[in-house]
Design a protein around this motif. Structure first.
Motif, PDB file in Angstrom:
ATOM      1  N   ASP A  43      30.903  55.616  38.833  1.00  0.00           N
ATOM      2  CA  ASP A  43      32.995  55.495  38.313  1.00  0.00           C
ATOM      3  C   ASP A  43      33.193  53.740  38.745  1.00  0.00           C
ATOM      4  OD1 ASP A  43      33.651  58.557  39.278  1.00  0.00           O
ATOM      5  OD2 ASP A  43      33.159  57.368  36.972  1.00  0.00           O
ATOM      6  N   VAL A  44      32.693  53.884  40.403  1.00  0.00           N
ATOM      7  CA  VAL A  44      33.477  52.403  41.427  1.00  0.00           C
ATOM      8  C   VAL A  44      32.568  51.040  40.061  1.00  0.00           C
ATOM      9  CG1 VAL A  44      33.000  51.052  43.005  1.00  0.00           C
ATOM     10  CG2 VAL A  44      33.130  53.430  43.296  1.00  0.00           C
ATOM     11  N   ALA A  45      31.297  50.968  39.843  1.00  0.00           N
ATOM     12  CA  ALA A  45      30.919  50.360  38.510  1.00  0.00           C
ATOM     13  C   ALA A  45      31.962  50.017  37.793  1.00  0.00           C
ATOM     14  CB  ALA A  45      29.570  50.910  38.691  1.00  0.00           C
ATOM     15  N   GLU A  46      32.476  51.123  36.769  1.00  0.00           N
ATOM     16  CA  GLU A  46      32.654  51.542  35.081  1.00  0.00           C
ATOM     17  C   GLU A  46      34.165  50.917  36.122  1.00  0.00           C
ATOM     18  OE1 GLU A  46      34.687  54.308  31.894  1.00  0.00           O
ATOM     19  OE2 GLU A  46      33.819  54.868  33.905  1.00  0.00           O
ATOM     20  N   LEU A  47      35.162  50.942  37.440  1.00  0.00           N
ATOM     21  CA  LEU A  47      36.262  50.297  37.425  1.00  0.00           C
ATOM     22  C   LEU A  47      36.534  48.854  37.258  1.00  0.00           C
ATOM     23  CD1 LEU A  47      39.050  51.015  38.291  1.00  0.00           C
ATOM     24  CD2 LEU A  47      38.686  51.390  40.738  1.00  0.00           C
ATOM     25  N   SER A  49      34.313  47.302  36.357  1.00  0.00           N
ATOM     26  CA  SER A  49      34.485  46.759  34.728  1.00  0.00           C
ATOM     27  C   SER A  49      35.113  46.033  34.271  1.00  0.00           C
ATOM     28  CB  SER A  49      32.893  47.434  34.118  1.00  0.00           C
ATOM     29  OG  SER A  49      32.979  46.336  32.784  1.00  0.00           O
ATOM     30  N   ARG A  50      36.520  47.393  34.041  1.00  0.00           N
ATOM     31  CA  ARG A  50      37.739  47.429  33.051  1.00  0.00           C
ATOM     32  C   ARG A  50      38.929  46.525  33.680  1.00  0.00           C
ATOM     33  NH1 ARG A  50      38.218  53.506  31.171  1.00  0.00           N
ATOM     34  NH2 ARG A  50      36.366  54.022  30.619  1.00  0.00           N
ATOM     35  N   VAL A  51      38.324  46.583  35.474  1.00  0.00           N
ATOM     36  CA  VAL A  51      39.646  45.706  36.237  1.00  0.00           C
ATOM     37  C   VAL A  51      39.219  44.328  35.293  1.00  0.00           C
ATOM     38  CG1 VAL A  51      41.122  45.227  38.393  1.00  0.00           C
ATOM     39  CG2 VAL A  51      39.965  47.225  37.690  1.00  0.00           C
ATOM     40  N   GLY A  52      38.073  43.773  35.841  1.00  0.00           N
ATOM     41  CA  GLY A  52      37.735  42.661  36.046  1.00  0.00           C
ATOM     42  C   GLY A  52      38.176  42.219  34.040  1.00  0.00           C
ATOM     43  N   LYS A  53      38.354  42.909  33.201  1.00  0.00           N
ATOM     44  CA  LYS A  53      38.276  43.080  31.807  1.00  0.00           C
ATOM     45  C   LYS A  53      40.491  42.818  31.570  1.00  0.00           C
ATOM     46  CE  LYS A  53      38.060  44.056  26.749  1.00  0.00           C
ATOM     47  NZ  LYS A  53      37.792  45.284  25.769  1.00  0.00           N
ATOM     48  N   VAL A  54      41.072  42.966  32.373  1.00  0.00           N
ATOM     49  CA  VAL A  54      41.949  43.248  32.794  1.00  0.00           C
ATOM     50  C   VAL A  54      42.846  41.827  33.429  1.00  0.00           C
ATOM     51  CG1 VAL A  54      44.271  44.553  33.393  1.00  0.00           C
ATOM     52  CG2 VAL A  54      42.529  45.518  32.612  1.00  0.00           C
ATOM     53  N   ILE A  55      41.781  41.279  34.393  1.00  0.00           N
ATOM     54  CA  ILE A  55      42.210  39.937  34.434  1.00  0.00           C
ATOM     55  C   ILE A  55      42.195  38.945  34.482  1.00  0.00           C
ATOM     56  CG2 ILE A  55      41.207  38.649  36.673  1.00  0.00           C
ATOM     57  CD1 ILE A  55      41.065  41.033  38.371  1.00  0.00           C
ATOM     58  N   LYS A  56      40.845  38.632  33.388  1.00  0.00           N
ATOM     59  CA  LYS A  56      40.093  37.753  32.237  1.00  0.00           C
ATOM     60  C   LYS A  56      41.252  37.966  31.332  1.00  0.00           C
ATOM     61  CE  LYS A  56      36.475  36.578  29.031  1.00  0.00           C
ATOM     62  NZ  LYS A  56      35.022  36.514  28.584  1.00  0.00           N
ATOM     63  N   MET A  57      41.724  39.519  30.461  1.00  0.00           N
ATOM     64  CA  MET A  57      42.961  39.247  29.723  1.00  0.00           C
ATOM     65  C   MET A  57      43.699  38.813  30.007  1.00  0.00           C
ATOM     66  SD  MET A  57      41.468  39.527  27.097  1.00  0.00           S
ATOM     67  CE  MET A  57      39.754  38.998  27.236  1.00  0.00           C
ATOM     68  N   CYS A  58      44.755  39.260  31.233  1.00  0.00           N
ATOM     69  CA  CYS A  58      46.260  38.755  31.998  1.00  0.00           C
ATOM     70  C   CYS A  58      45.886  37.286  32.027  1.00  0.00           C
ATOM     71  CB  CYS A  58      45.875  38.503  33.049  1.00  0.00           C
ATOM     72  SG  CYS A  58      47.556  38.912  34.280  1.00  0.00           S
ATOM     73  N   ASN A 127      43.094  41.689  44.631  1.00  0.00           N
ATOM     74  CA  ASN A 127      42.411  41.408  46.297  1.00  0.00           C
ATOM     75  C   ASN A 127      42.487  42.435  46.051  1.00  0.00           C
ATOM     76  OD1 ASN A 127      43.539  39.130  47.041  1.00  0.00           O
ATOM     77  ND2 ASN A 127      46.369  40.187  46.421  1.00  0.00           N
ATOM     78  N   LEU A 128      42.238  43.867  45.923  1.00  0.00           N
ATOM     79  CA  LEU A 128      42.315  45.315  45.461  1.00  0.00           C
ATOM     80  C   LEU A 128      40.146  44.790  45.346  1.00  0.00           C
ATOM     81  CD1 LEU A 128      41.522  48.360  45.791  1.00  0.00           C
ATOM     82  CD2 LEU A 128      41.762  48.475  42.786  1.00  0.00           C
ATOM     83  N   LEU A 129      39.592  44.526  44.354  1.00  0.00           N
ATOM     84  CA  LEU A 129      37.663  44.608  44.561  1.00  0.00           C
ATOM     85  C   LEU A 129      37.586  43.530  45.776  1.00  0.00           C
ATOM     86  CD1 LEU A 129      37.512  43.367  40.767  1.00  0.00           C
ATOM     87  CD2 LEU A 129      37.964  45.748  42.130  1.00  0.00           C
ATOM     88  N   VAL A 198      41.418  56.125  47.100  1.00  0.00           N
ATOM     89  CA  VAL A 198      42.708  56.602  47.834  1.00  0.00           C
ATOM     90  C   VAL A 198      42.992  55.535  47.029  1.00  0.00           C
ATOM     91  CG1 VAL A 198      44.304  56.674  49.427  1.00  0.00           C
ATOM     92  CG2 VAL A 198      41.874  58.343  49.478  1.00  0.00           C
ATOM     93  N   GLN A 199      42.695  54.239  47.602  1.00  0.00           N
ATOM     94  CA  GLN A 199      43.775  52.847  47.102  1.00  0.00           C
ATOM     95  C   GLN A 199      43.932  52.134  45.923  1.00  0.00           C
ATOM     96  OE1 GLN A 199      44.981  51.474  50.075  1.00  0.00           O
ATOM     97  NE2 GLN A 199      45.976  49.942  48.924  1.00  0.00           N
ATOM     98  N   GLN A 200      43.199  52.419  45.833  1.00  0.00           N
ATOM     99  CA  GLN A 200      42.712  51.954  44.423  1.00  0.00           C
ATOM    100  C   GLN A 200      43.465  52.659  42.538  1.00  0.00           C
ATOM    101  OE1 GLN A 200      41.903  53.379  41.012  1.00  0.00           O
ATOM    102  NE2 GLN A 200      41.145  55.098  41.432  1.00  0.00           N
ATOM    103  N   LYS A 201      43.700  54.061  43.044  1.00  0.00           N
ATOM    104  CA  LYS A 201      44.962  54.054  42.178  1.00  0.00           C
ATOM    105  C   LYS A 201      46.511  53.329  42.755  1.00  0.00           C
ATOM    106  CE  LYS A 201      43.536  59.543  41.825  1.00  0.00           C
ATOM    107  NZ  LYS A 201      44.282  60.641  41.920  1.00  0.00           N
ATOM    108  N   LEU A 202      47.064  53.983  44.481  1.00  0.00           N
ATOM    109  CA  LEU A 202      48.571  52.992  44.625  1.00  0.00           C
ATOM    110  C   LEU A 202      47.897  51.576  43.786  1.00  0.00           C
ATOM    111  CD1 LEU A 202      50.578  52.941  46.087  1.00  0.00           C
ATOM    112  CD2 LEU A 202      49.335  52.162  48.299  1.00  0.00           C
ATOM    113  N   ASP A 203      47.453  50.545  44.382  1.00  0.00           N
ATOM    114  CA  ASP A 203      47.015  49.161  43.719  1.00  0.00           C
ATOM    115  C   ASP A 203      47.699  48.972  42.103  1.00  0.00           C
ATOM    116  OD1 ASP A 203      44.760  47.629  46.656  1.00  0.00           O
ATOM    117  OD2 ASP A 203      46.620  48.711  46.464  1.00  0.00           O
ATOM    118  N   ILE A 204      46.788  49.727  41.649  1.00  0.00           N
ATOM    119  CA  ILE A 204      46.554  49.559  40.567  1.00  0.00           C
ATOM    120  C   ILE A 204      47.996  50.159  39.930  1.00  0.00           C
ATOM    121  CG2 ILE A 204      45.918  51.079  37.689  1.00  0.00           C
ATOM    122  CD1 ILE A 204      43.029  51.048  39.220  1.00  0.00           C
ATOM    123  N   LEU A 205      48.676  51.709  39.877  1.00  0.00           N
ATOM    124  CA  LEU A 205      50.307  51.647  39.716  1.00  0.00           C
ATOM    125  C   LEU A 205      51.258  50.375  39.939  1.00  0.00           C
ATOM    126  CD1 LEU A 205      50.185  55.064  40.543  1.00  0.00           C
ATOM    127  CD2 LEU A 205      49.735  54.365  37.994  1.00  0.00           C
TER     128      LEU A 205
END
Length: 736
Positions: A43-47, A49-58, A127-129, A198-205
């Motif tokens: 799950d951490v690896a998938e997260l 990957s997805r966060v990296g894609k969001v950052i790249k598209m942003c 910063n989260l990653l 715990v932290q990833q929920k807060l930072d993502i939202l």
């Protein structure tokens, strides 16, 4: 047998991420723990990957937006260069300049949006990653290495012969030490993974919420900007229609004149003399209805001269003045009688029915009389010299202000002459183009966006170049201004050692400063009282006394220190500060309180409101302002007197005229007649504005009439005299 529905990918992933690693199972290192650990690592690896894609598209989106802004900037530069081709045409130049300025401000909104998007998405998720993943990966490597050592130690311990006691004891100790180390690393690794969950929920939202808030602010600012441009667009549409008409008229002017004269002479239609260039005069024959019982119609020669409508029955008689001031009249068609082509002129005290020979002539007379009324207003406004004066604390001199809603560039020039108004009130940026009407300050475009987010109950933001401003609103900017307001709202900032943001400071720092300054009022010096109610009453009394004296600075200080604008003082028979301004007579103090949310229809213990007090004191300007802001002119006090009856008792002629015109306009607007179909009568609005401007700038001109003890008797006497003149002249007066 119960059938279980399969979970979709999103639900399964969310449910997995919500499950935490069990520390007890971690100590046992059971297969169940290993399975949970593998799932968690996946799950951490998938997260990641997805966060990296969001950052790249942003990043790509921000780059595309910046490229769009650069291209838009080049387009606006070309448009500005193109406008120089029409530098001799003021209409086109003003149109292109105002829209270019509006688009420039929209580009700044885009730039702020991309900057906030970069901070909200890219920086927060990065910063989260960077905060968790490097440490998790390092601990994972150590966890794997210690696990391999544990397997080796366990294998060696199992292979020792029971007859080799010394070697067996050494192997057992090594196994215990290795297992203990492995357990410590396992627990640390599980704690880091659980903390990350715990932290990833807060930072993502928080990241997504920050992005949506940036979008909300962007569209809100854009809406406000376009709303400010709406009057300009309407003006431009009118100018375009006028230009189209003028271009067509210029091409065919000579031909049309020739055809019109030829057709008129050939058809036998009576001609009228209409000379707009000579003061908007028109001359010709009309039928006039008598006031007498027989209602006879007599043909007379009418003309408009020197803002008057005069008539004569023959060339041997002197002209008789029918209406001595066309500005106090309204002209409209008269379709309620049997005769054709009729129209009427209506004033405060009388009306007169007239008849033309054809529909075309009737319309020509209506247009010409209305044009004469408009021209009289224009000539009066050009002849007047503005002389603003207001009883207030000594401040820097104020430039003369226009009587009509001021031209936009004039507003900017006058507003920036106020004390400290040349720089933004909150960050110090030079040449601000925005202002807060109720606070009396100027600000830059970025701070204006923050002020808009506070709500109109705290700050009413308007553009100094795109909006139209009333003279009283400009005076507030000049008399209050940035220096005065900062002296109130920032008085304690130096004592607390707080650093004020500059024009180069980040937006978040400016936003924090503005909220602490105007919402929390953190830097305002307040008097100490034992309880909040005592402090509220003290601030309310100080606001009332300052309003009574017209002291704008003290009023602003009282509001900053917690005074409620609609607080009623029991010691003053329940009067509010607005009623105090109506008693004291300060027009600017009245405007200041209305801009800050004062209730225009609050009434004291005797049933009298601000409009009653203004009528008693004879303050014509305040009567105009209160009526314009929705004051109830029919409200009666405990004695049954409304503002009109009070003005008649105190013989304030111009206030009586204003209130009567207001009532007449309201009756026309509610009826199903000519005015009822379009709303407020434009002539009434012109008269209303003219009285307001004279009361504000030249009050001595309002003393041209004095009322007798009974206005009804005077009006009746005027009617009788009119009848006598009619009978002497053989014609009719005006219908009452």
């Amino acid at each position: 047998m119960t059938q279980t529905k399969p979970l979709n990918n999103c639900t399964h992933w969310s449910a997995t991420m919500d499950s935490f690693l069990d520390f007890e199972e971690c100590i046992r290192d059971s297969p169940r723990f290993r399975a949970s650990l593998d799932q968690c690592e996946s799950d951490v690896a998938e997260l990641e990957s997805r966060v990296g894609k969001v950052i790249k598209m942003c990043s790509k989106m921000v780059e595309a937006g910046q490229a769009y802004n650069n291209a838009n900037q080049l387009f606006l530069a070309a448009l500005a260069e193109f406008s120089l081709y029409h530098k001799r045409d003021n209409v086109i130049m003003n149109c292109l300049r105002q829209f270019n300025q509006g688009l420039q401000e929209m580009m700044q909104f885009h730039t702020m949006l991309f900057d906030q998007t970069q901070r909200a998405i890219t920086q927060q998720l990065t910063n989260l990653l960077s905060q968790f993943l490097p440490q998790i990966k390092d601990t994972r490597r150590e966890f794997g290495r210690i696990g391999d050592d544990l397997d080796t130690a366990a294998g060696k311990n199992a292979q020792i012969s029971r007859h080799k006691a010394t070697e067996a004891e050494r192997a057992s100790h090594l196994l215990i030490a290795t297992r203990k180390c492995h357990q410590h690393f396992s627990l640390d690794y599980c704690l880091q993974l659980n903390n990350f969950k715990v932290q990833q929920k807060l930072d993502i939202l928080n990241s997504v919420f920050s992005y949506f808030h940036a979008q909300y602010t962007f569209f809100h600012q854009g809406y406000d900007l376009l709303k400010d441009l709406e009057p300009t667009m309407k003006t431009m549409a009118t100018q375009l229609a006028q230009l189209s008409t003028e271009c067509s008229a210029k091409r065919k002017d000579l031909e049309n004149k020739h055809l019109l004269v030829q057709q008129r002479d050939a058809s036998g239609e009576p001609a009228i003399a209409c000379t707009p260039a000579d003061g908007g005069t028109i001359q010709g024959y009309l039928f006039k209805r008598s006031r007498r019982k027989n209602k006879m119609w007599k043909r007379c020669w009418f003309s408009t001269e020197s803002n008057q409508l005069v008539y004569t029955k023959s060339h041997k008689e002197e002209p008789t003045v029918l209406f001595d001031d066309l500005r106090l009249c309204a002209v409209k068609p008269l379709d309620s009688i049997d005769r054709r082509f009729c129209f009427e002129l209506v004033s405060v005290q009388k009306c007169c029915a007239l008849q033309a020979d054809s529909e075309e002539l009737k319309q020509a007379w209506i247009n010409a009389v209305q044009g004469s009324i408009d021209m009289a207003y224009r000539e009066k406004e050009e002849a007047q010299q503005p002389q603003p004066k207001e009883s207030s604390p000594p401040v820097q001199s104020v430039a003369p202000l226009p009587r009509q809603p001021a031209p936009r560039q004039a507003v900017l020039g006058v507003a920036l002459r106020g004390p400290g108004n040349q720089r933004c009130c909150d960050c110090g940026e030079e040449e601000p183009r925005w202002a807060s009407v109720n606070l009396g300050i100027t600000m830059c475009i970025e701070c204006s966006g923050i002020h808009r987010s506070l709500g109109v109950h705290l700050s009413k933001v308007r553009s100094l170049t795109l909006d139209s401003w009333d003279p009283e609103q400009i005076k507030l900017l000049c008399i209050l201004g940035n220096n005065v307001i900062n002296g109130i709202y920032e008085e304690r900032s130096t004592e607390d050692g707080i650093k004020k943001p500059t024009s180069q400071s980040p937006r978040q720092e400016k936003e924090t400063w503005i909220k602490e300054k105007y919402v929390e009022k953190k830097f305002v010096r307040k008097a100490s009282f034992p309880d909040l109610e005592t402090a509220r009453c003290d601030a309310g009394r100080r606001l009332f006394q300052a309003a009574l004296q017209g002291d704008l600075v003290s009023m602003a200080a009282a509001l900053a220190q917690g005074a409620e604008v609609n607080w009623s003082d029991p010691e003053q028979e329940g009067r509010t500060a607005l009623i105090g301004t109506a008693i004291g007579g300060s027009l600017l103090a009245c405007e200041f309180l209305l801009q800050n949310g004062a209730n225009v229809n609050h009434r004291d213990q005797r049933g009298q409101g601000a409009l009653h007090a203004a009528a008693i004191g004879g303050h014509t300007g305040q009567v105009c302002l209160l009526l314009k802001r929705g004051a109830n002119q029919y409200a009666a006090d405990e004695k049954g007197n409304d503002p009109l009856s009070i003005a008649m008792e105190t013989a304030h002629a111009d206030i009586v005229t204003l209130l009567r015109m207001a009532r007449m306009n309201e009756e026309m607007r509610d009826s199903e007649g000519f005015f009822g179909s379009v709303g407020d009568d434009e002539t009434f609005q012109d008269i209303f504005r003219d009285f307001s401007n004279m009361a504000s700038h030249t009050p001595e001109k309002l003393t041209r009439r004095q009322f007798s003890r009974s206005l009804d008797e005077e009006s009746e006497g005027g009617r009788l005299m009119s009848d006598t003149q009619e009978e002497d002249a053989g014609g009719g007066g005006g219908d009452t």
